[in-house]
Design a protein around this motif. Structure first.
Motif, PDB file in Angstrom:
ATOM      1  N   TYR A 173       0.838  -1.206   0.000  1.00  9.32           N
ATOM      2  CA  TYR A 173       0.000   0.000   0.000  1.00  9.32           C
ATOM      3  C   TYR A 173       0.870   1.253   0.000  1.00  9.32           C
ATOM      4  CZ  TYR A 173      -3.616   3.284   1.563  1.00  9.32           C
ATOM      5  OH  TYR A 173      -4.484   4.348   1.658  1.00  9.32           O
ATOM      6  N   ASP A 174       1.865   1.281   0.868  1.00  8.49           N
ATOM      7  CA  ASP A 174       2.737   2.453   0.948  1.00  8.49           C
ATOM      8  C   ASP A 174       3.539   2.633  -0.341  1.00  8.49           C
ATOM      9  OD1 ASP A 174       1.847   3.069   3.476  1.00  8.49           O
ATOM     10  OD2 ASP A 174       3.606   2.236   4.513  1.00  8.49           O
ATOM     11  N   LYS A 175       4.015   1.536  -0.929  1.00  7.17           N
ATOM     12  CA  LYS A 175       4.794   1.632  -2.172  1.00  7.17           C
ATOM     13  C   LYS A 175       3.936   2.200  -3.306  1.00  7.17           C
ATOM     14  CE  LYS A 175       8.301   0.840  -5.001  1.00  7.17           C
ATOM     15  NZ  LYS A 175       8.743  -0.519  -5.362  1.00  7.17           N
ATOM     16  N   LEU A 176       2.664   1.814  -3.349  1.00 13.09           N
ATOM     17  CA  LEU A 176       1.761   2.360  -4.362  1.00 13.09           C
ATOM     18  C   LEU A 176       1.662   3.873  -4.257  1.00 13.09           C
ATOM     19  CD1 LEU A 176      -1.076  -0.314  -4.195  1.00 13.09           C
ATOM     20  CD2 LEU A 176       0.148   0.315  -6.282  1.00 13.09           C
ATOM     21  N   PHE A 177       1.461   4.372  -3.055  1.00 13.56           N
ATOM     22  CA  PHE A 177       1.309   5.819  -2.886  1.00 13.56           C
ATOM     23  C   PHE A 177       2.640   6.557  -3.027  1.00 13.56           C
ATOM     24  CE2 PHE A 177      -2.875   4.669  -1.564  1.00 13.56           C
ATOM     25  CZ  PHE A 177      -3.648   5.782  -1.873  1.00 13.56           C
ATOM     26  N   GLN A 178       3.735   5.922  -2.617  1.00 11.73           N
ATOM     27  CA  GLN A 178       5.045   6.548  -2.802  1.00 11.73           C
ATOM     28  C   GLN A 178       5.374   6.707  -4.286  1.00 11.73           C
ATOM     29  OE1 GLN A 178       7.469   3.803  -0.619  1.00 11.73           O
ATOM     30  NE2 GLN A 178       6.755   4.547   1.376  1.00 11.73           N
ATOM     31  N   SER A 179       5.084   5.679  -5.062  1.00  8.84           N
ATOM     32  CA  SER A 179       5.435   5.690  -6.483  1.00  8.84           C
ATOM     33  C   SER A 179       4.453   6.493  -7.322  1.00  8.84           C
ATOM     34  CB  SER A 179       5.485   4.250  -7.025  1.00  8.84           C
ATOM     35  OG  SER A 179       6.459   3.488  -6.352  1.00  8.84           O
ATOM     36  N   ASN A 180       3.157   6.344  -7.046  1.00  3.02           N
ATOM     37  CA  ASN A 180       2.133   6.875  -7.942  1.00  3.02           C
ATOM     38  C   ASN A 180       1.612   8.249  -7.559  1.00  3.02           C
ATOM     39  OD1 ASN A 180       2.471   4.360  -9.019  1.00  3.02           O
ATOM     40  ND2 ASN A 180       0.435   3.602  -8.537  1.00  3.02           N
ATOM     41  N   VAL A 181       1.829   8.646  -6.297  1.00 10.37           N
ATOM     42  CA  VAL A 181       1.335   9.954  -5.841  1.00 10.37           C
ATOM     43  C   VAL A 181       2.493  10.827  -5.345  1.00 10.37           C
ATOM     44  CG1 VAL A 181      -0.275  11.179  -4.343  1.00 10.37           C
ATOM     45  CG2 VAL A 181      -0.883   8.913  -5.227  1.00 10.37           C
ATOM     46  N   ARG A 182       3.207  10.340  -4.329  1.00  7.26           N
ATOM     47  CA  ARG A 182       4.257  11.182  -3.748  1.00  7.26           C
ATOM     48  C   ARG A 182       5.321  11.559  -4.777  1.00  7.26           C
ATOM     49  NH1 ARG A 182       7.904   8.959   1.139  1.00  7.26           N
ATOM     50  NH2 ARG A 182       8.989   7.943  -0.609  1.00  7.26           N
ATOM     51  N   ALA A 183       5.773  10.606  -5.570  1.00  4.74           N
ATOM     52  CA  ALA A 183       6.845  10.900  -6.529  1.00  4.74           C
ATOM     53  C   ALA A 183       6.436  11.979  -7.531  1.00  4.74           C
ATOM     54  CB  ALA A 183       7.295   9.623  -7.229  1.00  4.74           C
TER      55      ALA A 183
END
Length: 258
Positions: free
Chosen positions: A107-117
């Motif tokens: 879940y965290d990797k999804l948001f780190q890659s797709n939103v935060r980045a």
């Protein structure tokens, strides 16, 4: 050579698929490129194709889910070329699990890659885009626009990216900077392979989409055409442009293939 001659263009996730096709199309238009990817071998192969089209290319190897790489990549791009004209936020991460099997790390990797980045790449690139009156295209998904079982968190990240696009476009418009997103449906890329989807599951999913996507499957090059259109359209900002093969206007998003 073209509308983008000598423009400095950053394309993230350019080692294959949509990113690679987009980088090559900009190369053909005379752009100066920064391309990013995690796999050095594949990124270098993509760079060779761009160079064959006549472009100057700078390769940045690194995972943009790692926060320290975001500002580093922008600084290296500016050091190489002196500025930025266009940012294409294409790199992303996907996962196909029902919520009951979702783990917090994924879940965290999804948001780190797709939103935060993409959000922070936009932040770090904005001072240079203000100077060039440049533009941004965020590569979203039709998953942001309709319900897809077994990929709810992924769909959430793309919906967040679309909403960021709309809000950020309003912040940027007074400076002459445009921000748009593009929303592909099913594109024939390595994306499913990268998810670890079995061949059997992939074929079932493709058959389900074949019915729902009446114009057929989409190529990376067709998505690239849309990206370059958004970059060239000087009065377009804050839009989410579906390139969906008719998916959204058929009978909706496909059900989970059993």
């Amino acid at each position: 050579m073209g509308k983008f001659e000598k423009k400095v263009v950053i394309v993230t996730g350019a080692s294959s698929g949509i990113g690679e096709a987009t980088a090559i199309d900009f190369a053909k238009q005379g752009a100066k490129l920064v391309i990013t990817g995690r796999n050095k071998e594949r990124l270098t192969a993509a760079a060779k194709k761009c160079k064959a089209a006549g472009a100057e290319v700078y390769e940045f190897i690194g995972d943009l889910a790692d926060f320290k790489n975001l500002e580093k990549m922008i600084k290296e791009s500016v050091k190489k070329y002196g500025g930025i004209d266009i940012l294409i936020n294409n790199a992303g991460f996907g996962d196909m699990k029902p919520i009951e099997h979702m783990d917090v790390e994924t879940y965290d990797k999804l948001f780190q890659s797709n939103v935060r980045a993409p959000v922070f790449l936009c932040k770090y690139a904005l001072p240079y885009l203000k100077k060039s009156k440049g533009c941004i295209v965020n590569v979203s998904s039709c998953a942001a626009l309709g319900a897809m079982p077994n990929s709810v968190p992924y769909s959430m990240t793309k919906a967040a990216l679309d909403h960021f696009t709309r809000g950020f476009s309003s912040e940027c418009a007074p400076f002459g900077v445009r921000v748009n997103s593009i929303n592909p449906a099913v594109v024939m890329t390595r994306f499913a392979d990268n998810l670890g989807v079995s061949d059997e599951m992939k074929q079932k999913a493709l058959q389900a989409f074949k019915v729902k996507q009446p114009l057929g499957f989409i190529t990376s090059e067709q998505i690239s055409e849309g990206i370059l259109f958004l970059c060239a359209s000087e009065m377009t900002t804050g839009v989410s442009l579906p390139i969906d093969g008719g998916l959204l206007h058929s009978t909706g998003m496909p059900a989970d293939p059993k």
